[in-house]
Design a protein around this motif. Sequence first.
Motif, short mmCIF file in Angstrom:
data_model
loop_
_atom_site.label_atom_id
_atom_site.label_comp_id
_atom_site.label_asym_id
_atom_site.label_seq_id
_atom_site.Cartn_x
_atom_site.Cartn_y
_atom_site.Cartn_z
N UNK A 39 -26.75 -88.08 -55.07
CA UNK A 39 -25.61 -88.09 -54.35
C UNK A 39 -24.29 -87.55 -55.31
N UNK A 40 -24.44 -87.65 -56.68
CA UNK A 40 -23.38 -87.08 -57.29
C UNK A 40 -23.10 -85.57 -57.39
N UNK A 41 -21.88 -85.34 -57.37
CA UNK A 41 -21.78 -83.82 -57.43
C UNK A 41 -20.85 -83.34 -58.62
N UNK A 42 -20.89 -82.28 -59.11
CA UNK A 42 -20.06 -81.72 -60.15
C UNK A 42 -18.84 -80.90 -59.42
N UNK A 43 -17.69 -81.24 -59.95
CA UNK A 43 -16.84 -80.09 -59.46
C UNK A 43 -16.27 -79.30 -60.80
N UNK A 44 -15.73 -78.31 -60.59
CA UNK A 44 -15.48 -77.34 -61.82
C UNK A 44 -13.89 -77.03 -61.80
N UNK A 45 -13.34 -77.24 -63.16
CA UNK A 45 -11.70 -76.95 -63.26
C UNK A 45 -11.75 -76.01 -64.29
N UNK A 46 -11.07 -74.89 -64.03
CA UNK A 46 -10.86 -73.93 -64.91
C UNK A 46 -10.00 -74.35 -66.20
N UNK A 47 -10.24 -73.59 -67.36
CA UNK A 47 -9.16 -73.79 -68.53
C UNK A 47 -8.73 -72.34 -68.78
N UNK A 48 -7.46 -72.00 -68.53
CA UNK A 48 -6.78 -70.82 -68.43
C UNK A 48 -5.86 -70.57 -69.57
N UNK A 49 -6.44 -69.31 -70.32
CA UNK A 49 -5.39 -68.88 -71.47
C UNK A 49 -3.90 -69.04 -71.07
N UNK A 50 -3.22 -69.36 -71.88
CA UNK A 50 -1.77 -69.24 -71.45
C UNK A 50 -1.20 -67.94 -71.97
N UNK A 51 -1.84 -67.42 -72.95
CA UNK A 51 -1.47 -65.92 -73.51
C UNK A 51 -1.69 -64.83 -72.40
N UNK A 52 -2.90 -64.72 -72.10
CA UNK A 52 -3.02 -63.48 -70.98
C UNK A 52 -3.85 -64.00 -69.86
N UNK A 53 -3.86 -65.24 -69.27
CA UNK A 53 -4.62 -65.65 -68.19
C UNK A 53 -6.15 -65.91 -67.94
N UNK A 54 -6.93 -65.13 -68.91
CA UNK A 54 -7.98 -65.19 -69.07
C UNK A 54 -8.67 -66.69 -68.70
N UNK A 55 -9.95 -66.56 -68.05
CA UNK A 55 -10.54 -67.85 -67.86
C UNK A 55 -11.44 -68.07 -69.23
N UNK A 56 -11.09 -69.07 -69.64
CA UNK A 56 -11.81 -69.43 -71.07
C UNK A 56 -13.20 -70.27 -70.91
N UNK A 57 -13.06 -71.12 -69.93
CA UNK A 57 -14.45 -72.03 -69.62
C UNK A 57 -14.02 -72.69 -68.29
N UNK A 58 -15.13 -73.64 -67.81
CA UNK A 58 -14.74 -74.35 -66.67
C UNK A 58 -15.17 -75.60 -66.95
N UNK A 59 -14.72 -76.71 -67.04
CA UNK A 59 -15.00 -78.14 -67.05
C UNK A 59 -15.79 -78.65 -66.00
N UNK A 60 -16.90 -79.43 -65.97
CA UNK A 60 -17.65 -79.89 -65.17
C UNK A 60 -17.16 -81.36 -64.89
N UNK A 61 -16.65 -81.93 -63.67
CA UNK A 61 -16.20 -83.37 -63.74
C UNK A 61 -16.92 -84.08 -62.56
#
Length: 291
Positions: A39-61
């Motif tokens: 019954x537990x779920x993971x949500x995903x939140x991106x970490x975004x480069x402030x230099x070029x907007x690239x997605x560096x990774x996504x954190x599982x919460x």
Amino acid sequence: YLAKEGRTGVEFYLPAKDRNSPERLSLLGDLRRAIDADELDLHYQPKVSLEDGRVESVEALLRWCHATRGPVSPVDFIPLAEQSYLMRELTRHVIQRALRQAARWWHAGIRVPISVNISARDLLDSGLRDQLETGLARLELPAEAIQLEVTERILMTDQAYSADTIRTLAGLGIQLSLDDFGTGYSSLVRLQRLPVAEVKIDASFVRRLVESSDDERIVRSIIDLVRSLGLRSVAEGVESHEIATRLREMGCHAGQGWWLAMPMPADEATTWLRGRLSRAFRDRDTGGAVA
Ligand code: C2E
Ligand code: MG
Ligand code: MG
Ligand code: MG
């Protein structure tokens, strides 16, 4: 010296007298059933480069919707689990789920690492390395597909064993990230000795960056410190355009927060990531930067 007393935001240790309160024990029991019932779920939140907007990774919460209480925040149930045998099991469950999602994304061409939060005590679990190593191999994933976040408090404990585990994990090629930095009184010598690749500046300092010159000084000093150690800085709690701009000017590498992207369920995150990746691809072809 970077910490501010009473500003940690999260109270991790409830008074001992509350430890075995019926309320807590019943919540632990429910959590145990929730793991078994999936019954537990993971949500995903991106970490975004402030230099070029690239997605560096996504954190599982972790997200838990309790049958009768409704949503229960990880801020409430993680510390509870951390004081019991359940934490180990919870972490195994999260890693298993995150690995499966990483495989879905990776093999669909969405090559963005998933970073998983682990608690300091998980580093005492000798099975952690095996689970990761076996899981990655079975799913045909490279070690870069998974990252681990461990809170700064790990630096305050004097456990040689934890440091060994961290070195072993780093040896596998799994990137370590130091979470909630600035909330503990950690030794910089220890920070330098551990093979961490990234330091996450705690949201409690970042959120009021624009209004508070104290917080601005703290954030700036952390960014400079992290850079001088040759590591990457990621700011948590990027809630506005102004904060993102200021962080970028200060030389912070990446950010995470509601203004950049919310934590999202897996399918929504997939759509978001696809959109981002195709946009980055387009912009690369036209030579433009991603905002
Ligand atoms: P964390 O690892 O520092 O995660 C960041 C928290 O900040 C998340 O709260 C996230 O939803 C929230 N957040 C994201 N953007 C913003 C923003 O712009 N402003 C503010 N104020 N907050 C933002 P969440 O999901 O409630 O998780 C809270 C904590 O619970 C996490 O802090 C982490 O320590 C723990 N946690 C969550 N999932 C797991 C897990 O799977 N395992 C372990 N061990 N801990 C977990
Ligand atoms: Mg984290
Ligand atoms: Mg954090
Ligand atoms: Mg935090």
